[in-house]
Design an enzyme around this catalytic site. Structure first.
Site, PDB file in Angstrom:
ATOM      1  N   ARG A   1      -2.265  -0.370  -5.045  1.00 15.16           N
ATOM      2  CA  ARG A   1      -1.728  -1.724  -5.919  1.00 15.16           C
ATOM      3  C   ARG A   1      -0.353  -0.819  -5.694  1.00 15.16           C
ATOM      4  O   ARG A   1      -0.317   0.552  -5.548  1.00 15.16           O
ATOM      5  CB  ARG A   1      -1.606  -0.553  -7.678  1.00 15.16           C
ATOM      6  N   GLU A   2       0.741  -2.123  -5.604  1.00 15.81           N
ATOM      7  CA  GLU A   2       1.764  -0.928  -5.495  1.00 15.81           C
ATOM      8  C   GLU A   2       2.574   0.280  -6.524  1.00 15.81           C
ATOM      9  O   GLU A   2       2.434  -0.106  -7.682  1.00 15.81           O
ATOM     10  CB  GLU A   2       3.288  -2.498  -4.960  1.00 15.81           C
TER      11      GLU A   2
ATOM     12  N   THR B   1      -5.664  -9.880   3.173  1.00 13.74           N
ATOM     13  CA  THR B   1      -6.459 -10.223   2.307  1.00 13.74           C
ATOM     14  C   THR B   1      -6.583 -11.597   3.128  1.00 13.74           C
ATOM     15  O   THR B   1      -5.777 -12.487   3.113  1.00 13.74           O
ATOM     16  CB  THR B   1      -6.088 -10.536   0.998  1.00 13.74           C
TER      17      THR B   1
ATOM     18  N   CYS C   1       0.246  -9.879  -4.620  1.00 13.12           N
ATOM     19  CA  CYS C   1      -1.499 -10.514  -4.247  1.00 13.12           C
ATOM     20  C   CYS C   1      -1.487 -11.604  -5.699  1.00 13.12           C
ATOM     21  O   CYS C   1      -1.912 -12.997  -4.691  1.00 13.12           O
ATOM     22  CB  CYS C   1      -1.388  -9.076  -4.117  1.00 13.12           C
TER      23      CYS C   1
ATOM     24  N   ARG D   1       8.472  -9.922  -5.062  1.00 10.97           N
ATOM     25  CA  ARG D   1       7.496 -11.140  -4.342  1.00 10.97           C
ATOM     26  C   ARG D   1       6.687 -11.756  -5.973  1.00 10.97           C
ATOM     27  O   ARG D   1       6.277 -10.835  -6.567  1.00 10.97           O
ATOM     28  CB  ARG D   1       7.164 -11.266  -3.422  1.00 10.97           C
TER      29      ARG D   1
ATOM     30  N   PHE E   1      -5.000  -3.319 -18.029  1.00 16.12           N
ATOM     31  CA  PHE E   1      -5.313  -5.003 -17.976  1.00 16.12           C
ATOM     32  C   PHE E   1      -5.210  -5.622 -18.993  1.00 16.12           C
ATOM     33  O   PHE E   1      -5.845  -7.064 -19.087  1.00 16.12           O
ATOM     34  CB  PHE E   1      -5.702  -6.139 -16.757  1.00 16.12           C
ATOM     35  N   LEU E   2      -4.585  -4.808 -19.993  1.00 13.06           N
ATOM     36  CA  LEU E   2      -5.154  -5.622 -21.523  1.00 13.06           C
ATOM     37  C   LEU E   2      -3.876  -5.386 -21.793  1.00 13.06           C
ATOM     38  O   LEU E   2      -3.341  -5.442 -23.216  1.00 13.06           O
ATOM     39  CB  LEU E   2      -6.671  -4.817 -22.493  1.00 13.06           C
TER      40      LEU E   2
ATOM     41  N   LYS F   1     -12.536  -9.338  -3.080  1.00 12.40           N
ATOM     42  CA  LYS F   1     -11.145  -9.198  -2.465  1.00 12.40           C
ATOM     43  C   LYS F   1     -10.555  -9.899  -3.584  1.00 12.40           C
ATOM     44  O   LYS F   1      -9.946  -9.732  -4.936  1.00 12.40           O
ATOM     45  CB  LYS F   1     -10.566  -8.891  -1.482  1.00 12.40           C
TER      46      LYS F   1
ATOM     47  N   LYS G   1       7.617  -5.247 -11.135  1.00 10.81           N
ATOM     48  CA  LYS G   1       6.078  -4.221 -11.942  1.00 10.81           C
ATOM     49  C   LYS G   1       6.881  -2.781 -11.363  1.00 10.81           C
ATOM     50  O   LYS G   1       7.614  -2.390 -10.704  1.00 10.81           O
ATOM     51  CB  LYS G   1       5.003  -3.906 -11.723  1.00 10.81           C
TER      52      LYS G   1
END
Ligand code: NAD
Length: 429
Positions: A149-150, A120, A255, A322, A244-245, A199, A315
């Site tokens: 996504r990891e 990125t 990231c 990180r 994402f809510l 991105k 997560k």
């Protein structure tokens, strides 16, 4: 083809391309990483990745080498997947790993080749790399940002929402796009700057959704509304969407935090004050301190209190710590004089490197929570959510307070009247 940098992005890229029949060499500068890969051990925790790597190694399509082992070779495609962390003083992206990778390519690749940027990098970076290193050279440059996504990186490689290819040299763009033939996803061909900004804008938008729902959660607490219901009601609007809510202690990882900071910095450097992003960052920072605030409200002085922190990874399904909220929360608890015990199924090894030894670390929940007066859920690992919460009465000490930083436990906790439950955006129940 060559993949430079064997972290979460590079390893998945190398293994997936090899699985599709390409001859791939993955190289890294990190001797420990190289040694473990050479010995058949995947150095990071990423579901399905070892299974993807193994056949490639066995068939000879995939090879791992240390950077120093390659000199003067010919290869048509080179992917750069090295890190672009934040610079500590201003949030700008640190390009030193990119610059050294490009210099290495110039010194060691002998033929005409396409350099594909998976890392990125801020808008304008590709163009300035071309101007500085690649002008009138035998290399073409293509931006192909990564959106994986990891925790589900392998799935995401095969099922991306879109493939973005930014190029000046249309032929080079076509070569890169053909690598993804058979993957069912729209391919968007753009100029390099636009690909780079797509991105950053994507990550910034997702981070904004998280900070937005956290603000709504904080309003919920004032009026005794339930953020989970509010969030469901918002997400049912197809113009908004459900993802994402989820209210909680905010975003972390390798990231979102760095990319949001970098876009803010980049905007300022271009004369634009990106107010929304500044708020996203400050809301996210504030959100991390909520569990400690709620703990103080419930327990008073925290000095000497035993507190368990459940989850270290930023997560579930990754060992990546990180900018994980748990690390900041543990440090805040230590500052308050708490005795901290923490657990994570896979991230303990990484955490040992960054936390003081006084923090006792466990791989499973019962070890960490034993004797604790309170616990904070920081990562919603499935094994934590599915834990038998009714069994804690004898293990924890009163008042047995559970602060649910991810709003994942209420249905488990309410079954046990001896535990006190505090969520985010839903008050004390
Ligand atoms: N991790 C993610 O979920 C994710 C998702 C999308 C995009 N990205 C972006 O992809 C890039 C890589 O991310 P990551 O998480 O895989 O990073 P990482 O830190 O896990 O891996 C980077 C690797 O590059 C190696 N490296 C550094 N300099 C090198 C050099 N000169 N030569 C060879 N190897 C070198 C490092 O040793 C390390 O193994 C970053 O720009 C990141 O922002 C990451």
């Amino acid at each position: 083809m060559l993949v430079i940098g064997l972290g979460y992005v590079g390893l998945v890229q190398a293994a997936a391309l090899a699985e599709r029949g390409h001859e791939v060499t993955g190289i890294d500068i990190d001797l420990d990483k190289y040694n473990s890969l050479r010995n058949g051990r995947v150095s990071i925790y990423e579901p399905d990745l070892p299974e993807l790597i193994k056949p490639g190694l066995k068939k000879g399509h995939l090879t791992f080498l240390h950077l120093s082992e390659i000199k003067e070779i010919s290869v048509p495609l080179i992917f750069i997947a090295v890190g672009t962390p934040s610079l500590p003083f201003n949030g700008n992206a640190d390009l030193s790993q990119i610059q050294s990778a490009i210099q290495w390519i110039k010194d060691n690749i002998r033929n005409n080749a396409v350099i594909v940027m998976k890392s990125t990098v801020l808008p304008g970076t590709g163009q300035s790399l071309i101007n500085k290193y690649l002008k009138d050279s035998r290399f073409s440059y293509v931006s192909n940002p990564e959106f994986l996504r990891e925790g589900q990186a392998v799935y995401d490689w095969y099922h991306p929402d879109r493939i973005v290819i930014g190029c000046q040299d249309q032929e080079a763009g076509k070569v890169v796009s053909s690598l993804y033939n058979g993957i069912k996803a729209p391919v968007l061909i753009t100029d390099i700057n636009s690909a780079e900004l797509i991105k950053y804008a994507s990550n910034a938008f997702l981070a904004t959704k998280i900070s937005f729902i956290n603000e709504i959660a904080n309003v919920c607490e004032l009026i005794d509304a339930d953020i989970e219901l509010v969030s469901e009601g918002i997400g049912l609007d197809s113009r908004i969407g459900k993802s994402f809510l989820k209210a909680g202690i905010g975003y972390g990882g390798s990231c979102f935090p760095k990319d949001v900071r970098a876009l803010d910095y980049f905007s300022s450097m271009n004369g634009y004050s990106f107010e929304l992003l500044k708020s996203v960052i400050s809301v996210n920072n504030r959100q991390r301190s909520l569990p400690v605030k709620k703990l103080k409200e419930a327990l008073g002085d925290l000095n000497g209190k035993k507190v368990a922190v459940l989850g270290l990874a930023f997560k579930p399904n990754t060992d990546d710590i990180r900018e994980a909220p748990a690390i900041d929360i543990i440090n805040m608890l230590l500052n308050e004089g708490c005795e901290v015990r923490a657990c994570d199924p896979v991230a303990v090894g990484n955490t040992k490197k960054v936390l003081p030894s006084e923090v006792k670390l466990f791989e499973s929940l019962p070890g960490a929570i034993g004797g604790a007066q309170a616990a904070i859920l920081t990562t919603e690992w499935e094994e934590f959510v599915n834990f038998d919460w009714t069994s804690l009465n004898d293990i924890m000490s009163p008042p047995r307070l559970i602060i649910d930083g991810r709003n994942a436990l209420r249905h488990c906790i309410v079954q046990n009247p001896d535990l006190k439950y505090v969520g985010i955006g839903r008050g004390i129940k």
